[in-house]
Design an enzyme around this catalytic site. Structure first.
Site, mmCIF file in Angstrom:
data_model
loop_
_atom_site.group_PDB
_atom_site.id
_atom_site.type_symbol
_atom_site.label_atom_id
_atom_site.label_comp_id
_atom_site.label_asym_id
_atom_site.label_seq_id
_atom_site.Cartn_x
_atom_site.Cartn_y
_atom_site.Cartn_z
ATOM 1 N N THR A 131 0.816 -1.215 0.000
ATOM 2 C CA THR A 131 0.000 0.000 0.000
ATOM 3 C C THR A 131 0.853 1.270 0.000
ATOM 4 O O THR A 131 1.996 1.251 0.477
ATOM 5 C CB THR A 131 -0.887 -0.003 1.262
ATOM 6 O OG1 THR A 131 -1.534 1.253 1.385
ATOM 7 C CG2 THR A 131 -0.079 -0.238 2.540
ATOM 8 N N ASP A 132 0.261 2.366 -0.462
ATOM 9 C CA ASP A 132 0.961 3.659 -0.387
ATOM 10 C C ASP A 132 1.028 4.195 1.049
ATOM 11 O O ASP A 132 1.788 5.117 1.334
ATOM 12 C CB ASP A 132 0.292 4.687 -1.312
ATOM 13 C CG ASP A 132 -1.167 4.980 -0.983
ATOM 14 O OD1 ASP A 132 -1.719 4.363 -0.052
ATOM 15 O OD2 ASP A 132 -1.771 5.829 -1.664
ATOM 16 N N GLU A 133 0.222 3.600 1.953
ATOM 17 C CA GLU A 133 0.172 4.136 3.324
ATOM 18 C C GLU A 133 1.504 3.966 4.057
ATOM 19 O O GLU A 133 1.748 4.619 5.066
ATOM 20 C CB GLU A 133 -0.955 3.468 4.131
ATOM 21 C CG GLU A 133 -2.300 3.688 3.489
ATOM 22 C CD GLU A 133 -3.479 3.602 4.442
ATOM 23 O OE1 GLU A 133 -3.277 3.495 5.656
ATOM 24 O OE2 GLU A 133 -4.607 3.661 3.943
ATOM 25 N N TYR A 156 -2.003 -0.465 10.981
ATOM 26 C CA TYR A 156 -2.113 -1.133 9.666
ATOM 27 C C TYR A 156 -0.898 -0.810 8.805
ATOM 28 O O TYR A 156 -0.221 -1.718 8.295
ATOM 29 C CB TYR A 156 -3.399 -0.688 8.951
ATOM 30 C CG TYR A 156 -3.392 -1.005 7.464
ATOM 31 C CD1 TYR A 156 -3.432 -2.320 7.009
ATOM 32 C CD2 TYR A 156 -3.316 0.021 6.506
ATOM 33 C CE1 TYR A 156 -3.403 -2.618 5.637
ATOM 34 C CE2 TYR A 156 -3.291 -0.268 5.142
ATOM 35 C CZ TYR A 156 -3.329 -1.585 4.721
ATOM 36 O OH TYR A 156 -3.288 -1.882 3.371
ATOM 37 N N LYS A 160 2.123 -3.247 7.368
ATOM 38 C CA LYS A 160 2.413 -3.424 5.936
ATOM 39 C C LYS A 160 3.859 -3.008 5.652
ATOM 40 O O LYS A 160 4.558 -3.650 4.866
ATOM 41 C CB LYS A 160 1.447 -2.603 5.076
ATOM 42 C CG LYS A 160 0.019 -3.104 5.039
ATOM 43 C CD LYS A 160 -0.158 -4.484 4.448
ATOM 44 C CE LYS A 160 0.042 -4.562 2.953
ATOM 45 N NZ LYS A 160 -0.297 -5.894 2.403
HETATM 46 P P1 NAD Z 1 -9.644 -7.348 2.033
HETATM 47 O O1 NAD Z 1 -9.674 -7.067 3.484
HETATM 48 O O2 NAD Z 1 -10.832 -7.087 1.199
HETATM 49 O O3 NAD Z 1 -9.251 -8.889 1.793
HETATM 50 C C1 NAD Z 1 -8.251 -9.540 2.535
HETATM 51 C C2 NAD Z 1 -8.388 -11.027 2.285
HETATM 52 O O4 NAD Z 1 -7.345 -11.686 3.028
HETATM 53 C C3 NAD Z 1 -9.719 -11.617 2.772
HETATM 54 O O5 NAD Z 1 -10.241 -12.486 1.793
HETATM 55 C C4 NAD Z 1 -9.339 -12.363 4.028
HETATM 56 O O6 NAD Z 1 -10.168 -13.497 4.288
HETATM 57 C C5 NAD Z 1 -7.906 -12.785 3.726
HETATM 58 N N1 NAD Z 1 -7.122 -13.012 4.959
HETATM 59 C C6 NAD Z 1 -7.030 -12.177 6.021
HETATM 60 N N2 NAD Z 1 -6.248 -12.736 6.971
HETATM 61 C C7 NAD Z 1 -5.820 -13.932 6.483
HETATM 62 C C8 NAD Z 1 -4.987 -14.955 6.985
HETATM 63 N N3 NAD Z 1 -4.444 -14.862 8.205
HETATM 64 N N4 NAD Z 1 -4.745 -16.035 6.218
HETATM 65 C C9 NAD Z 1 -5.307 -16.135 4.966
HETATM 66 N N5 NAD Z 1 -6.132 -15.209 4.463
HETATM 67 C C10 NAD Z 1 -6.377 -14.099 5.195
HETATM 68 O O7 NAD Z 1 -8.369 -6.555 1.493
HETATM 69 P P2 NAD Z 1 -8.145 -5.804 0.104
HETATM 70 O O8 NAD Z 1 -8.659 -4.428 0.237
HETATM 71 O O9 NAD Z 1 -8.597 -6.663 -0.991
HETATM 72 O O10 NAD Z 1 -6.558 -5.723 0.095
HETATM 73 C C11 NAD Z 1 -5.780 -6.784 -0.414
HETATM 74 C C12 NAD Z 1 -4.310 -6.421 -0.301
HETATM 75 O O11 NAD Z 1 -4.038 -5.232 -1.029
HETATM 76 C C13 NAD Z 1 -3.857 -6.162 1.138
HETATM 77 O O12 NAD Z 1 -2.573 -6.693 1.287
HETATM 78 C C14 NAD Z 1 -3.830 -4.645 1.236
HETATM 79 O O13 NAD Z 1 -2.875 -4.223 2.186
HETATM 80 C C15 NAD Z 1 -3.437 -4.258 -0.170
HETATM 81 N N6 NAD Z 1 -3.909 -2.941 -0.632
HETATM 82 C C16 NAD Z 1 -5.240 -2.604 -0.511
HETATM 83 C C17 NAD Z 1 -5.679 -1.381 -1.019
HETATM 84 C C18 NAD Z 1 -7.126 -0.967 -0.959
HETATM 85 O O14 NAD Z 1 -7.456 0.175 -1.303
HETATM 86 N N7 NAD Z 1 -8.042 -1.825 -0.546
HETATM 87 C C19 NAD Z 1 -4.756 -0.507 -1.631
HETATM 88 C C20 NAD Z 1 -3.410 -0.897 -1.706
HETATM 89 C C21 NAD Z 1 -3.008 -2.111 -1.221
HETATM 90 O O1 DAU Z 2 -4.159 3.937 0.428
HETATM 91 C C1 DAU Z 2 -4.376 2.561 0.330
HETATM 92 C C2 DAU Z 2 -5.217 2.092 1.490
HETATM 93 O O2 DAU Z 2 -6.538 2.556 1.246
HETATM 94 C C3 DAU Z 2 -5.209 0.586 1.670
HETATM 95 O O3 DAU Z 2 -3.910 0.163 1.991
HETATM 96 C C4 DAU Z 2 -6.183 0.167 2.780
HETATM 97 O O4 DAU Z 2 -6.230 -1.248 2.868
HETATM 98 C C5 DAU Z 2 -7.549 0.704 2.438
HETATM 99 O O5 DAU Z 2 -8.455 0.399 3.461
HETATM 100 C C6 DAU Z 2 -7.494 2.216 2.205
HETATM 101 O O6 DAU Z 2 -7.227 2.910 3.453
HETATM 102 P P1 DAU Z 2 -7.982 4.260 3.852
HETATM 103 O O7 DAU Z 2 -7.926 4.418 5.310
HETATM 104 O O8 DAU Z 2 -7.513 5.402 3.017
HETATM 105 O O9 DAU Z 2 -9.487 3.869 3.349
HETATM 106 P P2 DAU Z 2 -10.926 4.101 4.004
HETATM 107 O O10 DAU Z 2 -11.928 3.725 2.959
HETATM 108 O O11 DAU Z 2 -11.036 3.468 5.336
HETATM 109 O O12 DAU Z 2 -10.972 5.668 4.200
HETATM 110 C C7 DAU Z 2 -10.824 6.556 3.097
HETATM 111 C C8 DAU Z 2 -10.868 7.989 3.652
HETATM 112 O O13 DAU Z 2 -12.197 8.248 4.133
HETATM 113 C C9 DAU Z 2 -9.960 8.203 4.844
HETATM 114 O O14 DAU Z 2 -9.456 9.527 4.798
HETATM 115 C C10 DAU Z 2 -10.865 8.034 6.054
HETATM 116 C C11 DAU Z 2 -12.209 8.540 5.549
HETATM 117 N N1 DAU Z 2 -13.406 7.889 6.101
HETATM 118 C C12 DAU Z 2 -13.460 6.520 6.158
HETATM 119 C C13 DAU Z 2 -14.580 5.861 6.656
HETATM 120 C C14 DAU Z 2 -14.608 4.361 6.734
HETATM 121 C C15 DAU Z 2 -14.508 8.654 6.495
HETATM 122 O O15 DAU Z 2 -14.458 9.892 6.412
HETATM 123 N N2 DAU Z 2 -15.603 8.002 6.999
HETATM 124 C C16 DAU Z 2 -15.694 6.645 7.107
HETATM 125 O O16 DAU Z 2 -16.732 6.127 7.595
#
Ligand code: NAD
Ligand code: DAU
Length: 350
Positions: A131-133, A156, A160
């Site tokens: 992730t970019d975080e 988180y 990561k």
């Molecule tokens: P998600 O939470 O939707 O899915 C995570 C999956 O991992 C689920 O299917 C869960 O069952 C599985 N999992 C969790 N713990 C586990 C374990 N101990 N063993 C096996 N499986 C397990 O997550 P996502 O949003 O699809 O993100 C996927 C990946 O991409 C993550 O590594 C996250 O850090 C990264 N990522 C997410 C975003 C985003 O915006 N969602 C952006 C950049 C990177």
């Molecule tokens: O940047 C990549 C990341 O983006 C991934 O690595 C994470 O897995 C993914 O969850 C996401 O993280 P964020 O914290 O940016 O996403 P989230 O959707 O939780 O929140 C997006 C923005 O909105 C953040 O500034 C927090 C705000 N927010 C979030 C929720 C859930 C609200 O204002 N209200 C809300 O209820």
């Protein structure tokens, strides 16, 4: 590459990656390894579950014995690692879960891969999806590049960051063929409604308040999930061992502006008078340690591997809203039971 283990394939991004690989590469054997936590859902893969080149294995990446046995039995040629605890708010409540899955789970996979790949690293590959975080937060200017130093602020992002360091350390120390990509915020179908966009869609649909943290001034860089899956495909096939790529949409939105656009899109799709949904916007207590701004510079990926996003945010958001409105059953299933409990604990005190 013949046999690929994709971890976290039942989650949001993982399911798009699994679908893309199963459909695009019939010659590959795809194993989806997932624990099926609250975020994992096999309904995300209904359309491909009977494909001959796809299998699901339920398991926990924290369970070293299980992982070692699976790798010894299956002898995969590659791992694409997405399994993680992924929600920042949950990491604030339960940081240890994030250390276990994101750090220990990743090291377990690296060790299992090392055990079976010794002597043939050039024919194998460990792709870590991150992730970019990990880069922390930006002020008003600048963007994250692959050279930006790590500065995570939430449990988180710290977990990561730790996992990224281990992946690179295994490349540098043991010679494992490892690559890392760091992506910005994804949106699209199958996104679990604890994250901003699907949570807001669900609440607007039900005429419930849409919680915006703080003043809604925080900025995220949004990318359509299918563009992320395509970037992973390109990087997996073309990147050199030991490299890192940033993936992003060049698409920055202040949360409040994004939610305002989403409300307008929902009004249109639900045939509500203009301005109806925006009345649901409710400012609530801010997230602790809330990063102000993320913005990804993905020039390296564009110049070296030719990847650019395929659709605009307005198009992607409209497609996403349509998908949620057409898939009520999916939404109802994932928002029943445990979700309600989580929602009440997370939002009632804000
Ligand atoms: P998600 O939470 O939707 O899915 C995570 C999956 O991992 C689920 O299917 C869960 O069952 C599985 N999992 C969790 N713990 C586990 C374990 N101990 N063993 C096996 N499986 C397990 O997550 P996502 O949003 O699809 O993100 C996927 C990946 O991409 C993550 O590594 C996250 O850090 C990264 N990522 C997410 C975003 C985003 O915006 N969602 C952006 C950049 C990177
Ligand atoms: O940047 C990549 C990341 O983006 C991934 O690595 C994470 O897995 C993914 O969850 C996401 O993280 P964020 O914290 O940016 O996403 P989230 O959707 O939780 O929140 C997006 C923005 O909105 C953040 O500034 C927090 C705000 N927010 C979030 C929720 C859930 C609200 O204002 N209200 C809300 O209820």
């Amino acid at each position: 590459m013949k046999k690929i283990i994709i971890t976290g394939g039942a989650g949001f991004i993982g399911s798009h990656v699994v679908r893309r690989f199963v459909k695009t590469y019939p010659q590959y054997d795809i194993i989806n390894l997932d624990k099926l936590t609250y975020a994992g859902n096999l309904a995300n893969l209904k359309d491909i579950e009977n494909e001959p080149n796809y299998r699901f294995v339920k398991g926990d990446i924290v369970d070293l014995e299980f992982i070692n046995n699976l790798f010894a039995e299956e002898q995969p040629d590659a791992v694409i690692h997405l399994a993680a605890e992924s929600h920042v708010d949950r990491s604030i409540t339960n940081p240890l879960d994030f250390v276990m899955t994101n750090v220990v789970g990743t090291v377990n996979l690296l060790n299992a891969a090392r055990n079976i790949w010794k002597g043939r690293y050039s024919e194998t590959r460990f792709y870590h999806v991150s992730t970019d975080e990990v880069y922390g937060t930006l002020g008003e200017d600048g963007m994250f590049t692959e050279q930006t130093g790590y500065d995570p602020h939430s449990p988180y992002s710290a977990s990561k960051a730790g996992s990224d360091h281990f992946v690179r350390a295994y490349h540098d120390t043991y010679g494992i063929d490892a690559i890392v990509s760091n992506c910005s915020n994804n949106y699209g179908s199958f996104h679990f409604p604890e994250k901003l966009i699907p949570l807001a869609i669900n609440n607007i649909k039900q005429n419930k308040p849409v919680p915006v943290y703080g003043k809604g001034e925080n900025i995220r860089d949004w990318l359509w999930v299918e563009d992320h899956a395509r970037a992973i495909d390109v990087i997996f096939h073309k990147a050199k061992a030991g490299t890192t790529y940033n993936i992003g949409g060049h698409n920055e939105w202040k949360n409040i502006d994004l939610i305002t656009l989403l409300c307008a899109t929902m009004d249109k799709k639900l045939n509500r008078p203009e301005g109806t949904s925006a009345k649901l916007i409710t400012f609530v207590t801010d997230r602790a340690g809330h990063d102000l701004r993320y913005a990804i510079d993905s020039t390296k990926l564009k110049n070296e591997l030719g990847w650019v996003p395929s659709i605009t945010f307005e198009e992607g958001l409209e497609k996403t809203v349509e998908w949620y409105l057409e898939n009520e059953e999916w939404l109802d299933n994932v928002t029943s039971g445990h979700y309600q409990q989580y929602y009440n604990t997370q939002y009632n005190h804000r």
